[in-house]
Design an enzyme around this catalytic site. Structure first.
Site, PDB file in Angstrom:
ATOM      1  N   SER A 171      40.722  39.229  38.909  1.00  0.00           N
ATOM      2  CA  SER A 171      40.757  40.455  38.090  1.00  0.00           C
ATOM      3  C   SER A 171      40.810  40.080  36.624  1.00  0.00           C
ATOM      4  O   SER A 171      41.515  39.127  36.239  1.00  0.00           O
ATOM      5  CB  SER A 171      41.984  41.299  38.449  1.00  0.00           C
ATOM      6  OG  SER A 171      42.129  42.376  37.527  1.00  0.00           O
TER       7      SER A 171
ATOM      8  N   TYR B 297      50.074  44.737  41.207  1.00  0.00           N
ATOM      9  CA  TYR B 297      48.667  44.366  41.479  1.00  0.00           C
ATOM     10  C   TYR B 297      48.276  43.143  40.654  1.00  0.00           C
ATOM     11  O   TYR B 297      47.762  42.151  41.181  1.00  0.00           O
ATOM     12  CB  TYR B 297      47.771  45.562  41.132  1.00  0.00           C
ATOM     13  CG  TYR B 297      46.297  45.252  41.104  1.00  0.00           C
ATOM     14  CD1 TYR B 297      45.532  45.346  42.270  1.00  0.00           C
ATOM     15  CD2 TYR B 297      45.658  44.874  39.913  1.00  0.00           C
ATOM     16  CE1 TYR B 297      44.165  45.060  42.244  1.00  0.00           C
ATOM     17  CE2 TYR B 297      44.313  44.582  39.881  1.00  0.00           C
ATOM     18  CZ  TYR B 297      43.567  44.689  41.043  1.00  0.00           C
ATOM     19  OH  TYR B 297      42.232  44.390  41.015  1.00  0.00           O
TER      20      TYR B 297
END
Length: 258
Positions: free
Chosen positions: A144, A159
């Protein structure tokens, strides 16, 4: 089509739609046979049929919940039964969660850990010994772009911290496996226009600021086609303009009411 990749086999998780489907298409366009995995059997079979017809490669659809070890074992076993070996693993399955930490549901924690971290590590563990035996292999982990932020983006703490761990694991794994001829690549994408993004709060309505999957497809194509003596360890592809309508990086200190 790459002659070196034609006829090789790739597992792509989370591949019935969105980024995963796009990455499966990229691999198929290079002549790679596919084992596609996702939870929804109907969309998965539709994607498998679509890619097989379009790219003239063999495609196996295996329903799989990446949070379950037995499903991952079944995916690997079915792929080896069909194709004989696994040359490429594209770990893509993921879930997002956007909450201030004090409001994050407890049930989110296990789901995020199993999907966004443990599922990746388990999949690699299941295929790595065959890759070591074959002295070749390519593993691509979807990490990410949020891992580039320090401190991590607000409301994405759990996350993003798991993705930081995955990024660190991937780097370490490369150093450990480099002499076995195995490439490990982390892709760090920005905010991409998918069904998943549509569920996020405060994401821009100006879709021109969101990435399409094209940049990520190009990153994966690059990772799969570099010379054998090169490993793209990390590839970051980030939005040129902020995709958020409110700051997600806490550059401004705010004090709660006393």
């Amino acid at each position: 089509m790459s002659a070196e990749l034609k006829g090789k086999t790739a597992i792509v998780t989370g591949s019935s739609r969105g980024i995963g489907k796009a990455l499966a298409s990229t691999a198929a366009s290079l002549g790679v046979n596919l084992a596609l995995a996702a939870r929804g059997e109907g969309p998965l079979k539709e994607t498998a049929a679509e890619l097989a017809k379009k790219y003239k490669v063999e495609v196996l659809a295996v329903p799989c919940d990446v949070t379950k070890l037995e499903d991952l074992e079944n995916l690997v076993n079915k792929t080896k039964e069909k194709f004989g070996k696994i040359d490429i693993l594209i770990n893509n399955a993921g879930v997002s969660s956007q909450y201030p930490f004090e409001k994050q549901p407890f049930e989110d924690f296990e789901r995020l850990v199993h999907t966004n971290y443990l599922g990746y590590v388990r999949m690699i563990r299941l295929v790595i010994n065959d890759m070591i035996k074959n002295k070749s292999g390519a593993i691509i982990n979807m990490v990410s772009g949020s891992t580039l932020c320090d401190p991590l983006p607000r409301n994405f703490l759990v996350y993003s911290s798991l993705k930081v761990g995955l990024r660190a694991f991937s780097k370490g794994l490369f150093w450990e496996l480099r002499d076995h001829g195995i490439k490990i690549t982390s892709i760090l994408p920005g905010v991409t226009d998918t069904d998943l993004t549509g569920k996020l709060k405060e994401v821009t309505a100006n879709t021109s600021r969101l990435m399409t999957t094209e940049a990520i497809e190009n990153a994966v194509r690059f990772a799969l086609t570099v010379p054998a003596n090169v490993c793209p360890l990390e590839i970051a592809v980030i939005n040129q303009q902020t995709p958020w309508t409110a700051p997600v990086i806490p550059f401004k200190q705010e004090h709660p009411d006393k």
